[in-house]
Motif scaffolding. Sequence first.
Motif, PDB file in Angstrom:
ATOM      1  N   LEU A  34      10.821  -8.287  -8.904  1.00 55.26           N
ATOM      2  CA  LEU A  34       9.757  -8.042  -7.830  1.00 55.26           C
ATOM      3  C   LEU A  34      10.064  -6.780  -7.211  1.00 55.26           C
ATOM      4  O   LEU A  34       9.431  -6.133  -6.367  1.00 55.26           O
ATOM      5  CB  LEU A  34       9.849  -9.379  -6.891  1.00 55.26           C
ATOM      6  CG  LEU A  34       9.030  -9.367  -5.512  1.00 55.26           C
ATOM      7  CD1 LEU A  34       7.672  -9.061  -5.950  1.00 55.26           C
ATOM      8  CD2 LEU A  34       9.083 -10.704  -4.834  1.00 55.26           C
ATOM      9  N   ILE A  35      11.636  -6.861  -6.731  1.00 54.73           N
ATOM     10  CA  ILE A  35      12.089  -5.796  -5.823  1.00 54.73           C
ATOM     11  C   ILE A  35      11.807  -4.368  -6.538  1.00 54.73           C
ATOM     12  O   ILE A  35      11.045  -3.307  -5.912  1.00 54.73           O
ATOM     13  CB  ILE A  35      13.641  -5.929  -5.586  1.00 54.73           C
ATOM     14  CG1 ILE A  35      13.927  -7.044  -5.022  1.00 54.73           C
ATOM     15  CG2 ILE A  35      14.222  -4.519  -5.003  1.00 54.73           C
ATOM     16  CD1 ILE A  35      15.390  -7.291  -4.653  1.00 54.73           C
ATOM     17  N   ALA A  36      12.093  -4.312  -7.979  1.00 51.68           N
ATOM     18  CA  ALA A  36      11.994  -3.028  -8.663  1.00 51.68           C
ATOM     19  C   ALA A  36      10.322  -2.819  -8.819  1.00 51.68           C
ATOM     20  O   ALA A  36       9.825  -1.566  -8.632  1.00 51.68           O
ATOM     21  CB  ALA A  36      12.383  -3.160 -10.023  1.00 51.68           C
ATOM     22  N   ILE A 230       4.358  12.164   3.304  1.00 51.29           N
ATOM     23  CA  ILE A 230       4.771  10.798   3.809  1.00 51.29           C
ATOM     24  C   ILE A 230       6.053  10.825   4.545  1.00 51.29           C
ATOM     25  O   ILE A 230       6.896  11.238   4.033  1.00 51.29           O
ATOM     26  CB  ILE A 230       4.265   9.621   3.100  1.00 51.29           C
ATOM     27  CG1 ILE A 230       5.168   9.776   1.771  1.00 51.29           C
ATOM     28  CG2 ILE A 230       2.879   9.720   2.541  1.00 51.29           C
ATOM     29  CD1 ILE A 230       4.925   8.502   0.944  1.00 51.29           C
ATOM     30  N   LYS A 231       5.947  10.024   5.592  1.00 53.32           N
ATOM     31  CA  LYS A 231       7.563   9.532   6.137  1.00 53.32           C
ATOM     32  C   LYS A 231       8.292   8.401   5.520  1.00 53.32           C
ATOM     33  O   LYS A 231       9.491   8.799   5.202  1.00 53.32           O
ATOM     34  CB  LYS A 231       7.113   9.212   7.426  1.00 53.32           C
ATOM     35  CG  LYS A 231       8.474   9.084   8.488  1.00 53.32           C
ATOM     36  CD  LYS A 231       8.289   8.874   9.913  1.00 53.32           C
ATOM     37  CE  LYS A 231       9.699   8.697  10.670  1.00 53.32           C
ATOM     38  NZ  LYS A 231      10.583   7.570  10.106  1.00 53.32           N
ATOM     39  N   ASP A 232       7.371   7.483   5.140  1.00 58.65           N
ATOM     40  CA  ASP A 232       8.192   6.380   4.514  1.00 58.65           C
ATOM     41  C   ASP A 232       7.605   6.050   3.291  1.00 58.65           C
ATOM     42  O   ASP A 232       6.346   6.388   3.038  1.00 58.65           O
ATOM     43  CB  ASP A 232       8.178   4.993   5.237  1.00 58.65           C
ATOM     44  CG  ASP A 232       9.204   5.181   6.617  1.00 58.65           C
ATOM     45  OD1 ASP A 232      10.241   5.994   6.477  1.00 58.65           O
ATOM     46  OD2 ASP A 232       8.576   4.871   7.732  1.00 58.65           O
ATOM     47  N   SER A 233       8.139   5.461   2.543  1.00 58.63           N
ATOM     48  CA  SER A 233       7.513   5.056   1.128  1.00 58.63           C
ATOM     49  C   SER A 233       6.425   3.849   1.255  1.00 58.63           C
ATOM     50  O   SER A 233       5.289   3.849   0.458  1.00 58.63           O
ATOM     51  CB  SER A 233       8.637   4.486   0.008  1.00 58.63           C
ATOM     52  OG  SER A 233       9.069   3.491   0.432  1.00 58.63           O
ATOM     53  N   VAL A 243      10.423  -0.540   0.272  1.00 59.28           N
ATOM     54  CA  VAL A 243      11.388  -0.916  -0.511  1.00 59.28           C
ATOM     55  C   VAL A 243      12.199   0.110  -1.008  1.00 59.28           C
ATOM     56  O   VAL A 243      13.385   0.029  -1.190  1.00 59.28           O
ATOM     57  CB  VAL A 243      10.969  -2.058  -1.564  1.00 59.28           C
ATOM     58  CG1 VAL A 243      11.956  -2.322  -2.636  1.00 59.28           C
ATOM     59  CG2 VAL A 243      10.330  -3.251  -0.671  1.00 59.28           C
ATOM     60  N   TYR A 244      11.402   1.103  -1.662  1.00 62.36           N
ATOM     61  CA  TYR A 244      12.096   2.128  -2.312  1.00 62.36           C
ATOM     62  C   TYR A 244      12.982   3.226  -1.320  1.00 62.36           C
ATOM     63  O   TYR A 244      14.075   3.449  -1.848  1.00 62.36           O
ATOM     64  CB  TYR A 244      10.950   3.126  -2.870  1.00 62.36           C
ATOM     65  CG  TYR A 244      11.323   4.148  -4.014  1.00 62.36           C
ATOM     66  CD1 TYR A 244      12.753   4.240  -4.283  1.00 62.36           C
ATOM     67  CD2 TYR A 244      10.513   5.282  -4.307  1.00 62.36           C
ATOM     68  CE1 TYR A 244      13.288   5.417  -5.040  1.00 62.36           C
ATOM     69  CE2 TYR A 244      10.869   6.236  -5.367  1.00 62.36           C
ATOM     70  CZ  TYR A 244      12.341   6.179  -5.607  1.00 62.36           C
ATOM     71  OH  TYR A 244      12.805   7.260  -6.449  1.00 62.36           O
ATOM     72  N   ASP A 245      12.793   3.011  -0.028  1.00 62.96           N
ATOM     73  CA  ASP A 245      13.482   3.782   1.127  1.00 62.96           C
ATOM     74  C   ASP A 245      15.021   3.112   1.029  1.00 62.96           C
ATOM     75  O   ASP A 245      15.950   3.819   1.250  1.00 62.96           O
ATOM     76  CB  ASP A 245      12.792   3.752   2.121  1.00 62.96           C
ATOM     77  CG  ASP A 245      11.554   4.389   2.363  1.00 62.96           C
ATOM     78  OD1 ASP A 245      11.642   5.589   1.873  1.00 62.96           O
ATOM     79  OD2 ASP A 245      10.620   4.256   3.189  1.00 62.96           O
ATOM     80  N   ASP A 248      16.642   3.575  -2.679  1.00 56.47           N
ATOM     81  CA  ASP A 248      16.820   4.785  -3.668  1.00 56.47           C
ATOM     82  C   ASP A 248      18.143   5.452  -4.029  1.00 56.47           C
ATOM     83  O   ASP A 248      18.101   5.737  -5.249  1.00 56.47           O
ATOM     84  CB  ASP A 248      16.234   6.025  -2.742  1.00 56.47           C
ATOM     85  CG  ASP A 248      16.871   5.960  -1.116  1.00 56.47           C
ATOM     86  OD1 ASP A 248      17.923   5.428  -0.926  1.00 56.47           O
ATOM     87  OD2 ASP A 248      16.271   6.824  -0.410  1.00 56.47           O
ATOM     88  N   SER A 249      19.238   5.207  -3.248  1.00 53.63           N
ATOM     89  CA  SER A 249      20.573   5.452  -3.721  1.00 53.63           C
ATOM     90  C   SER A 249      20.952   4.222  -4.618  1.00 53.63           C
ATOM     91  O   SER A 249      21.538   4.530  -5.699  1.00 53.63           O
ATOM     92  CB  SER A 249      21.622   5.507  -2.664  1.00 53.63           C
ATOM     93  OG  SER A 249      21.200   6.725  -1.805  1.00 53.63           O
ATOM     94  N   LEU A 250      20.750   3.242  -4.448  1.00 55.24           N
ATOM     95  CA  LEU A 250      21.219   1.958  -5.243  1.00 55.24           C
ATOM     96  C   LEU A 250      20.669   2.183  -6.749  1.00 55.24           C
ATOM     97  O   LEU A 250      21.496   1.924  -7.611  1.00 55.24           O
ATOM     98  CB  LEU A 250      20.662   0.587  -4.571  1.00 55.24           C
ATOM     99  CG  LEU A 250      21.409  -0.687  -5.201  1.00 55.24           C
ATOM    100  CD1 LEU A 250      22.825  -0.713  -5.180  1.00 55.24           C
ATOM    101  CD2 LEU A 250      20.551  -1.719  -4.386  1.00 55.24           C
TER     102      LEU A 250
END
Length: 266
Positions: A34-36, A230-233, A243-245, A248-250
């Motif tokens: 779900l997160i992905a 855009i500023k945020d995903s 969520v991608y914000d 992104d590193s993870l």
Amino acid sequence: MLRTRVLTALVLLPLILAALFRFPPLAWAGFTALIAGLALWEYARMAGMQAAAKWSYLLASAVLAGAAWKLDYRMGLVEHVAVLAFWLVLAPLWLVKRWKLKEGLLVRLLGWLLMFPAWFAMIDWRPVPQAGVQLLALMALVWVADIAAYFAGKAFGRRKLAPAISPGKSWEGVFGAVVAVALYSVVVNHLGWVPFSISDWLLLPVAVALTAVSVVGDLLESWFKRSAGIKDSSALLPGHGGVYDRIDSLIAVLAVANALSALVRF
């Protein structure tokens, strides 16, 4: 803004910890999928997909994830090498060239390359709840790097890391992240939270490399947003953006760490 950010974190953290240490494998796979999936939806937005294309893409992604789980699919040597090639070579090159996402087959494949290896990593590193501490230790590496980079950048930041992509990041912030992660990795290793036996001297270069990968993952998503205007995903997480914000590193670190671990086993 800070209050909203903190409140959102206070709600999400217990949920993530409960899932990490309590969910059985199937529930954990569904939760992380779900997160992905939410991050992939945001990616599709940044890629400029129209509504019909976006939802068909997400449906295809869900079918692939379900089939992978049902068939107990695990990434092989070729796939892991491809992941390493992307994050260690192609992603940095992408930042240098500043390519834009253009809706099409390659962009859709790129979305899967971003999200699926990270999802497989979350399943591989936590096959049962008892293994949650190892995955948490890997995830915490990213959080330590982010926090250290923020405070080191605020205190000492002078030289911009990538002003055309993310003006707020500095080389001093990166150096602060490297130092913090190096110390953190030694502590984690002595606590026995690393899933294999390794000396501190061998672990340190790996931890530093993963810190660099986390920076690349962060910058790559920043460039996707900037090129999309855009500023945020998204606005799914109040005070945090999308969520991608937040991952992104993870996703970069999970994918690379899992590939390196797999290559050792091979």
